[in-house]
Motif scaffolding. Sequence first.
Motif, PDB file in Angstrom:
ATOM      1  N   VAL A 123       1.262  13.882  13.495  1.00 18.50           N
ATOM      2  CA  VAL A 123       0.058  14.101  12.694  1.00 18.50           C
ATOM      3  C   VAL A 123      -1.123  13.282  13.203  1.00 18.50           C
ATOM      4  N   LYS A 124      -0.846  12.136  13.801  1.00 15.89           N
ATOM      5  CA  LYS A 124      -1.935  11.250  14.237  1.00 15.89           C
ATOM      6  C   LYS A 124      -2.938  11.929  15.168  1.00 15.89           C
ATOM      7  N   PRO A 125      -2.523  12.754  16.144  1.00 16.53           N
ATOM      8  CA  PRO A 125      -3.525  13.425  16.985  1.00 16.53           C
ATOM      9  C   PRO A 125      -4.452  14.354  16.218  1.00 16.53           C
ATOM     10  N   ILE A 126      -4.074  14.750  15.007  1.00 13.64           N
ATOM     11  CA  ILE A 126      -4.927  15.660  14.232  1.00 13.64           C
ATOM     12  C   ILE A 126      -6.146  14.919  13.706  1.00 13.64           C
ATOM     13  N   TYR A 127      -5.927  13.786  13.005  1.00 15.82           N
ATOM     14  CA  TYR A 127      -7.063  13.104  12.385  1.00 15.82           C
ATOM     15  C   TYR A 127      -7.800  12.154  13.330  1.00 15.82           C
ATOM     16  N   THR A 128      -7.268  11.993  14.575  1.00 10.90           N
ATOM     17  CA  THR A 128      -7.999  11.212  15.572  1.00 10.90           C
ATOM     18  C   THR A 128      -8.605  12.093  16.655  1.00 10.90           C
ATOM     19  N   ALA A 129      -8.574  13.404  16.462  1.00  7.53           N
ATOM     20  CA  ALA A 129      -9.097  14.340  17.471  1.00  7.53           C
ATOM     21  C   ALA A 129     -10.600  14.172  17.632  1.00  7.53           C
ATOM     22  N   SER A 134     -12.792  16.507  18.095  1.00  6.26           N
ATOM     23  CA  SER A 134     -13.545  17.625  17.519  1.00  6.26           C
ATOM     24  C   SER A 134     -12.624  18.431  16.615  1.00  6.26           C
ATOM     25  N   ALA A 135     -13.244  19.348  15.848  1.00  2.00           N
ATOM     26  CA  ALA A 135     -12.460  20.193  14.950  1.00  2.00           C
ATOM     27  C   ALA A 135     -11.542  21.130  15.730  1.00  2.00           C
ATOM     28  N   ALA A 136     -11.994  21.622  16.904  1.00  2.00           N
ATOM     29  CA  ALA A 136     -11.166  22.524  17.719  1.00  2.00           C
ATOM     30  C   ALA A 136      -9.927  21.800  18.238  1.00  2.00           C
ATOM     31  N   ALA A 137     -10.111  20.564  18.706  1.00  2.00           N
ATOM     32  CA  ALA A 137      -8.972  19.791  19.196  1.00  2.00           C
ATOM     33  C   ALA A 137      -8.013  19.468  18.050  1.00  2.00           C
ATOM     34  N   ALA A 138      -8.559  19.200  16.861  1.00  2.00           N
ATOM     35  CA  ALA A 138      -7.709  18.934  15.703  1.00  2.00           C
ATOM     36  C   ALA A 138      -6.900  20.169  15.336  1.00  2.00           C
ATOM     37  N   ALA A 139      -7.491  21.358  15.419  1.00  2.00           N
ATOM     38  CA  ALA A 139      -6.776  22.589  15.095  1.00  2.00           C
ATOM     39  C   ALA A 139      -5.624  22.823  16.069  1.00  2.00           C
ATOM     40  N   ALA A 140      -5.849  22.529  17.368  1.00  2.00           N
ATOM     41  CA  ALA A 140      -4.777  22.684  18.353  1.00  2.00           C
ATOM     42  C   ALA A 140      -3.630  21.713  18.054  1.00  2.00           C
ATOM     43  N   PHE A 155     -15.274  15.458   8.391  1.00  2.00           N
ATOM     44  CA  PHE A 155     -15.563  14.149   8.981  1.00  2.00           C
ATOM     45  C   PHE A 155     -15.444  14.150  10.499  1.00  2.00           C
ATOM     46  N   LEU A 156     -14.763  15.165  11.078  1.00  2.00           N
ATOM     47  CA  LEU A 156     -14.600  15.225  12.526  1.00  2.00           C
ATOM     48  C   LEU A 156     -15.898  15.574  13.243  1.00  2.00           C
ATOM     49  N   ASP A 157     -16.906  16.049  12.529  1.00  2.00           N
ATOM     50  CA  ASP A 157     -18.186  16.401  13.147  1.00  2.00           C
ATOM     51  C   ASP A 157     -19.126  15.211  13.284  1.00  2.00           C
ATOM     52  N   TYR A 158     -18.689  14.006  12.888  1.00  2.00           N
ATOM     53  CA  TYR A 158     -19.603  12.870  12.845  1.00  2.00           C
ATOM     54  C   TYR A 158     -19.104  11.726  13.719  1.00  2.00           C
TER      55      TYR A 158
END
Length: 456
Positions: A325-331, A333-339, A369-372
């Motif tokens: 899960v950690k790579p999701i909330y530390t991505a 960008s939103a696209a990288a988090a979705a992957a 929050f990933l956009d900031y």
Amino acid sequence: CLSKCVTGLNWPVVWPVGKAGGRCLLGQGETWHRRRSRTRKNATPSGRRRSHSCAWPRKKGLDLTGPDGLLKQFTKSVLETALDEEMTEHLGRAKHKKSKDGRAANTRNGTTAKTVVTDSVGPVGIEVPRDRDGSFEPVVVRKRQRRLPGVDEVVLSLYARGLTTGEISAHFQEIYGADVSRETVSRITERVVAEKDEWCSRPLDRVYAAVFIDATVVKVRDGQVANRAFYVAVGVDLEGGRDVLGIWASPAAEGARYWLSVLTELKNRGVDDVFFLICDGLKGLPDAVGAVWPLAIVQTCVVHLLRNTFRHASKKDWDAIKRDVKPIYTAPSAAAAAAARDAMLDKWEARYPAIRRLWMDAWERFIPFLDYDVEIRRVICTTNAIESLNARFKRSIRARGHFPDEQAALKCMYLTVRSLDPTGKGRIRWSARWKPALNAFAITFADRWPSEGTQQ
């Protein structure tokens, strides 16, 4: 000319006296200027002076504490001397002195015995002077006052820290030997109800960088004991200051409909805009926020989402899920988090199918929050700002089990807020943590940032 009674505790008590010197407040020792004139030439080190001053009570056979201890005598003498001086000022002349025209329309009329409870030495018996026409209004110990102000503060402090009225009463009896009944403790705490109501309706700032909201469950006896949701909102202003905006009691469990009324009240109290509103992902809450502050960005707490994820999984898999899960909330960008999300779900969906639905339902409120910038991400990704406050609430509530009504619960929670951060160091740490984020806020939300002088 001043008189200082340097007694066994080496404590100075300053009182105005005449040229001939003043009397010692405890009836012992010499006046200050006589003693000083003898000792100025042969000054002793501070350690020897303390040893010499503490020898006097021992020679006299006096205890520092206890029913007839030096502290209690000291307090009694100071209070009576202060009251006597107040009477002199009230009458305009000292004792046994006549008025300027030779007549004495109002004179002293003896004393009245009274017992007051102090926070340091317990009950103290004093003699309060009276005047003939009954117009004397003392200030040091007011009429009908039975406790000095420090006692009330001790009661409120102990109540805020979770002690019940019975425990506070027992505490005073054990430590001070004072009889403070449970009813008296209740009357003292009831005095803050008006203060609480004023605090809950005070005007607020026009713009807040972030508002954290959450509800805590309290047991209230209304016919029968039931769980009730108490709503709390914490705001961070544009200078990095943290403020509890209010506490609200609802008749049922937490729901978006009641949150709508809470947010509407905040707007009526002056909050026109909020950059971010951080919550735990309650269903229907984003719509309620949008109805009050259309430009506010609703951010779901990352910790709540992770906690709900672990709830659907076996404990033996928690560490592995945590790594995925950690790579999701530390991505970045939103696209990288979705992957990263898809990779995690593909791995665990077969074993825990409920996790996919959980993440897909919360995704739109998880990614804002990933956009900031990293500075903004760090302060808005969780509701830790309000979770720490909820922990203090639970500590105060746990000792009582349940409350007789919602007003008693609100009183307890308000006193907890009132006792937060007594040294001010927490505010300093909080502001320092938010300074980098506020610089990023000022750039990102420059079109919504209020001009100087328009924040209030």
